[in-house]
Design an enzyme around this catalytic site. Structure first.
Site, PDB file in Angstrom:
ATOM      1  N   CYS A   1       0.852  -1.186   0.000  1.00 51.77           N
ATOM      2  CA  CYS A   1       0.000   0.000   0.000  1.00 51.77           C
ATOM      3  C   CYS A   1       0.886   1.233   0.000  1.00 51.77           C
ATOM      4  O   CYS A   1       1.870   1.289   0.726  1.00 51.77           O
ATOM      5  CB  CYS A   1      -0.876   0.040   1.248  1.00 51.77           C
ATOM      6  SG  CYS A   1      -1.777  -1.480   1.540  1.00 51.77           S
ATOM      7  N   GLU A   2       0.515   2.236  -0.776  1.00 51.94           N
ATOM      8  CA  GLU A   2       1.262   3.485  -0.782  1.00 51.94           C
ATOM      9  C   GLU A   2       1.055   4.217   0.545  1.00 51.94           C
ATOM     10  O   GLU A   2       1.973   4.766   1.119  1.00 51.94           O
ATOM     11  CB  GLU A   2       0.808   4.335  -1.966  1.00 51.94           C
ATOM     12  CG  GLU A   2       1.288   5.769  -1.966  1.00 51.94           C
ATOM     13  CD  GLU A   2       2.803   5.921  -2.069  1.00 51.94           C
ATOM     14  OE1 GLU A   2       3.406   5.169  -2.852  1.00 51.94           O
ATOM     15  OE2 GLU A   2       3.368   6.797  -1.369  1.00 51.94           O
TER      16      GLU A   2
END
Ligand SMILES: Cc1ncc(COP(=O)(O)O)c(C=O)c1O
Lengths: 404, 145
Positions: free
Chosen positions: B62-63
């Site tokens: 996930c960013e």
């Protein structure tokens, strides 16, 4: 009016996303391509397709001539002394990996490699790998509070007689421009080899190898209006000639027998296998495209656009700009105060605005700025003031949505 | 997942009125309404205690940073999740509407794509998205067995 005609040459710009016209401010990730580049590649496959350097037939002679003509074009584009100093790679990443691999024999456990803190991971990780193989040490060149390289600290590091100095020409995140000429001169005086990552420079600036005087200069076709899958490794002839090839196989040999193999001369010795021929042809068309732009006017307009972006963001309020200097090139980095860069990116995307949000393959830089990531808006020749106005308007509605 | 966990009460606390929420999404017109709903929903997920925001509870890919805890109580699977980004947190709340307090069979049978398509959010699942929703969904499905 002129700009409208220029934009019309980029077919991808003429589209709408969920009813919003595309506002493309992600040129630093990859630029859009003009029709002339698309045509050059399509024409190559349609009329000239044949492998290069291999066959005796006419088609191969034609494709080889076109492929090699691009080498001449690149040589002129960067003002290299010899055409053999231009190596076609898959991109900046491969070019740096080739250099780092090629220097295996030249480093040992006493060696020091200086790397720009703001470097792209492509200009960090290959050096770390080289250090692991040789026992050398990688030292980060620190940034000053203004986000530029701390030149005093750099001089102190150069005094340690590093073997290699690897720096950005232009930062892909901040758009800051390094004084490469001076930095290379200092590194050289200390006996270091120098590599300048020009991935974010070549679309915006004229680069001259004789002026910069570095040993290696690397860039990617896709960030300069050319295709993906092709990049350039420029190297000073003597330096290139002693690099151990990263890839071995066809095209790069002179003689092969099971008793031993001898390598071809430059440039072939560093271009193993069938190259990305159509992409090289496309890169040639991209260089023609850039060469035909009015150079001074284009640079002036792009500088104005970057400054316009900076001031409009500032005026919006509630924004933190990073290292926003007025001589920056191509890109502006920012965050909406208190908000996650990803939320900003997603909500801008809903309005057809394409920017990049994240760590931008520059985690050490993020660390140095003490942020987990940021937003980056970047421009190209086709960017208009209206694009920036639309972006600011969209960002203003994002701000209203997030901070209510 | 890490040794320290939220207590059972934290796992059982989450109570989303799924029918009302889903109805609002289906009726939402325009991205503003839809994303406002997502962010409001995210606000309904309790904030994770700072001491539990540890690397071992992070979902990779996930960013934004996403923390996820899971506990099985009887046959039901419960989740505690948080993120430092608003939209992702809201999207995770949507995932939890579908998965929280459900049995392993229900969670395994859950059709993620169809669910988000019904909500008008199909695009959020594409692998090119860095929001990590897909990674969170995969983690939920891999622990609820
Ligand atoms: C400064 C810089 N260096 C290296 C790279 C890597 O380029 P490529 O992915 O084309 O190899 C990029 C592009 O992302 C860049 O901006």
């Amino acid at each position: 009016m002129q700009l409208l005609a220029l934009r019309a040459q980029f077919p991808a710009l003429e589209q709408t996303l969920d009813g919003y016209p595309l506002c493309y401010l992600d040129t630093a990730a990859t630029s859009q391509k003009p029709q002339s580049v698309l045509d050059a590649m399509a024409d190559f496959y349609r009329y000239d397709n044949a492998n290069v350097h291999r066959a005796a037939h006419q088609l191969s002679a034609r494709s080889t001539a076109k492929y090699e003509a691009v080498r001449d074009k690149v040589q002129a584009f960067v003002n290299a002394q010899r055409r053999e100093e231009i190596i076609f790679t898959h991109g900046t990443t491969e070019a740096i990996n080739q250099v780092a691999w090629g220097l295996n024999q030249k480093l040992d456990s006493n060696s020091v490699i200086l790397v720009d803190t703001a470097a792209h991971h492509a200009n960090i990780v290959p050096w770390q790998q080289l250090a692991q193989r040789t026992g050398a040490k990688v030292i980060a060149i620190p940034l000053a509070d203004d986000g530029r390289i701390d030149q005093q600290a750099y001089q102190a590091l150069v005094a340690q007689s590093p073997s290699i100095v690897a720096i950005n020409h232009v930062s892909n995140v901040l758009g800051t421009v390094n004084p490469v000429q001076a930095m290379v001169a200092q590194a050289k005086a200390a006996g270091a080899l120098t590599l300048v990552d020009g991935a974010q420079a070549v679309a915006h600036k004229r680069v001259d190898m004789q002026e910069i005087d570095c040993d290696f200069y690397v860039f990617s076709g896709h960030k300069m209006y050319g295709p993906t899958g092709v990049g350039i490794l420029y190297g000073r002839y003597q330096q290139l000639d002693t690099l151990t090839p990263l890839l071995t196989g066809g095209e790069m040999i002179e003689q092969v027998s099971f008793d031993g193999t001898s390598f071809n001369t430059l440039p072939n010795r560093l271009e193993a296998g069938t190259p990305a021929i159509a992409e090289v042809i496309g890169l040639g068309a991209a260089i023609d495209y850039i060469a035909n732009l009015p150079q001074a006017a284009t640079q002036k307009r792009e500088a104005e656009l970057v400054n316009y972006l900076q001031t409009q963001l500032q005026q919006l309020g509630g924004i933190t700009l990073y290292a926003a200097h007025n001589d920056n090139c191509g890109a502006v980095a920012f965050n909406l105060n208190g908000e996650h860069h990803q939320d900003v990116g997603i909500l801008l995307d809903q309005q057809g605005v394409a920017i990049r949000c994240g760590h931008h393959c520059a985690m050490p830089l993020m660390h140095s700025l003490q942020i987990s990531g940021c937003c980056r808006a970047s421009i190209g020749v086709y960017t208009s003031h209206e694009d920036i106005d639309r972006f600011i308007e969209a960002l203003s509605s994002v701000k209203a949505m997030l901070i209510d | 997942m890490s040794a320290t966990q939220p207590d059972s009460a934290a796992f059982l606390a989450l109570n989303l009125d799924s029918e009302a929420v889903l109805k609002r999404f289906v009726q939402a017109d325009g991205w503003q309404t839809r994303y406002r709903e997502i962010m409001l929903l995210g606000k309904q997920l309790p904030k994770l205690d700072e001491s539990l925001k540890v690397a071992s509870a992070q979902v990779k890919g996930c960013e934004s940073t996403v923390w996820l805890y899971h506990r099985q109580i009887d046959q039901q699977h419960y989740f505690v999740a948080d993120s430092d980004a608003r939209i992702v947190k809201g999207l995770i709340a949507l995932l939890l509407i579908a998965c929280h307090g459900k049995t392993a069979e229900q969670i395994q049978a859950f059709d993620l794509n169809q669910f988000f398509e019904t909500l008008g959010l199909a695009g959020q699942l594409s692998p090119s998205r860095t929001n990590g929703l897909l990674a969170v969904a995969q983690t939920i499905q891999s622990v609820a067995i």
